[in-house]
Design an enzyme around this catalytic site. Structure first.
Site, PDB file in Angstrom:
ATOM      1  N   GLU A   1      38.461 -23.827  18.609  1.00 43.91           N
ATOM      2  CA  GLU A   1      39.084 -22.773  17.797  1.00 43.91           C
ATOM      3  C   GLU A   1      38.120 -22.265  16.722  1.00 43.91           C
ATOM      4  O   GLU A   1      38.487 -22.048  15.569  1.00 43.91           O
ATOM      5  CB  GLU A   1      40.398 -23.264  17.192  1.00 43.91           C
ATOM      6  CG  GLU A   1      41.415 -23.699  18.250  1.00 43.91           C
ATOM      7  CD  GLU A   1      42.793 -24.025  17.684  1.00 43.91           C
ATOM      8  OE1 GLU A   1      42.932 -24.075  16.442  1.00 43.91           O
ATOM      9  OE2 GLU A   1      43.733 -24.214  18.483  1.00 43.91           O
TER      10      GLU A   1
ATOM     11  N   GLU B   1      45.271 -26.805  25.686  1.00 43.12           N
ATOM     12  CA  GLU B   1      46.227 -27.654  24.975  1.00 43.12           C
ATOM     13  C   GLU B   1      47.605 -27.017  25.019  1.00 43.12           C
ATOM     14  O   GLU B   1      47.755 -25.826  24.755  1.00 43.12           O
ATOM     15  CB  GLU B   1      45.842 -27.848  23.503  1.00 43.12           C
ATOM     16  CG  GLU B   1      44.606 -28.665  23.245  1.00 43.12           C
ATOM     17  CD  GLU B   1      44.329 -28.820  21.749  1.00 43.12           C
ATOM     18  OE1 GLU B   1      45.184 -28.430  20.927  1.00 43.12           O
ATOM     19  OE2 GLU B   1      43.238 -29.332  21.401  1.00 43.12           O
TER      20      GLU B   1
END
Length: 450
Positions: free
Chosen positions: A126, A273
């Site tokens: 991220e 995820e």
């Protein structure tokens, strides 16, 4: 500063031209369900035991948050696909030096190939949203790692990508209106071109749980959990008239529409995820065992049914469940330590309702499960839970009375395990019936034989 050397730029262009659409890793072919393995666990299994556990649970794909040498070594000789990761703090070295990238590939991929089946590399985590100062390093790091794979002739086996937060996509509902955050487009567009040229996936961390929690008045819980919905409750995109029966599909299609807005239509989405926490604090009332069972069970079925999304029914995204183990060393809130399918000692945190796929993960197909007292609980707390089980809980505690067959060994933990399991069995092993305020856990060891 990132090198702008002309020779390096030409080399990377030649590498991309040579490898265009060459990668054939299973990360972009048949859909699979894998698991993430975090290591903030106080009693994590030793690597050889962990790999044996993975094989026992028939887990075929895992994702690590580093390139743990013990785990990679223990995976040797198995057919388990593993994605390794470059932590954010290594981006500077790899993004600014081809030699560093080559060294990383040599140490963490080549050293284990082909005995350990490394299928992917996640570069950073991220980065665009959590460490935006490192954004200029991201694509150079990915390109350098890919060039090192080409030099080792591993580019057909290992794909390179970077996991993004869902927040890089703005206005995601309805999906047809979604677009990438325009302040990030200078990084996203060249990245998408690289992914297209190397047949690599756009990897996203997608959590319907967080979307639901942030928009409880707008997003139905059933839609977040993949529960069957009547047509009147399905989300309908007014621009495409596509019906969405679950939130994850809508989030995936928002990514496809965002890519289409940038004229990229040949990159698939891989979910690095997703999951649902099984326990939370008072501000997290929907982090429950029941919801975690429902979400992850339905997620697995959805992927393995290969039903795709409303926009792309022909393409089913592979997913990695977050996560294999509860990371009990995580900082609050409570949910942060409660995403796992298992405790660190490999006992199930709960049982999935998944049928027809053998013994994949701990599911209720395997009836030999029991509820016992957890390790490390003080005697006073255990005694209170035991008193409730034998009293208001109406567990059958006759066999742990003095002189009866299960009285010995005469200690609170043994008696509590017997009582907990009696209650658990009487409740049909239902979600939440093996908790007792956190002092119990599910196991495959029969407490009557302790």
């Amino acid at each position: 500063m990132i090198s702008s050397n002309l020779t390096l730029s030409l080399l990377l262009l030649l590498v991309l031209a040579f490898t265009q659409h060459a990668a054939t890793s299973d990360q972009t072919s048949a859909p699979f369900v894998g698991v993430n393995i975090g290591t903030d666990v106080s009693n994590l299994l030793p690597a050889p035991d962990l790999v044996n556990f993975l094989k026992q649970q028939k887990i075929t794909h895992i994702r690590l948050y580093d390139a743990n040498p013990d785990i990679l070594g223990a995976l040797s000789g198995t057919d388990i696909g593993v994605t390794v990761s470059v932590p954010n703090n290594q981006l500077l070295a790899i993004g600014s030096s081809n030699a560093s990238a080559s060294s990383w590939i040599s140490k963490n991929v080549v050293a284990y190939h082909p005995h350990t089946r490394i299928t992917g590399i996640s570069v950073g985590d991220e980065v665009l949203t959590t460490v935006p100062s490192s954004a200029p390093l991201l694509l150079p790091a990915i390109q350098s790692l890919h060039a090192a794979l080409v030099a080792s002739n591993l580019h057909n086996d290992v794909v390179v990508s970077t996991p993004h937060s869902a927040s890089i996509i703005l206005d995601p509902f309805p999906p047809s209106q979604a677009f990438f955050n325009q302040t990030l487009e200078t990084f996203i567009l060249p990245l998408l071109h690289f992914l297209s040229q190397t047949n690599s996936p756009l990897t996203l961390n997608l959590y319907p749980y967080y979307v639901f929690m942030q928009h409880k008045g707008l997003v139905p819980l059933d839609n977040s959990l993949f529960k069957p919905l009547p047509p009147s409750k399905e989300m309908v995109d007014p621009n495409t008239l596509l019906h969405y029966t679950n939130l994850l599909d809508a989030m995936i299609d928002a990514a496809y529409f965002s890519m289409k807005n940038l004229n990229v239509t040949d990159v698939v989405v891989l979910v690095t995820e997703t999951g649902w926490p099984s326990k939370g604090d008072s501000k997290e009332p929907y982090a429950t065992t029941s919801n975690a069972v429902t979400y992850n069970s339905n997620l697995i079925k959805h992927v393995l049914d290969r039903s795709g999304t409303p926009l792309h029914p022909e393409t089913t995204s592979s997913v990695y469940i977050y996560e294999l183990f509860n990371e009990d060393l995580r900082s609050p809130p409570v949910s942060e330590a409660s995403w796992g399918l298992f405790y660190g000692n490999a006992t199930p945190a709960y049982l999935l309702r998944v049928s027809g796929i053998g013994t994949f993960l701990a599911s209720d197909n395997a009836n030999q499960t029991y509820c016992v007292a957890a390790d490390g609980v003080d005697v006073e707390t255990l005694q209170a839970a035991l008193d409730w089980a034998c009293g208001p809980g109406r567990a059958n505690c006759s066999e742990i009375q003095p002189g009866e067959s299960c009285y010995q060994p005469n200690n609170v933990k043994n008696h509590a395990s017997y009582a907990f399991d009696s209650y658990y069995q009487s409740q049909g092993k239902s979600p939440g019936s093996c908790d007792f305020k956190g002092v119990a856990m599910i196991t495959t060891s029969d407490p009557s034989k302790f």
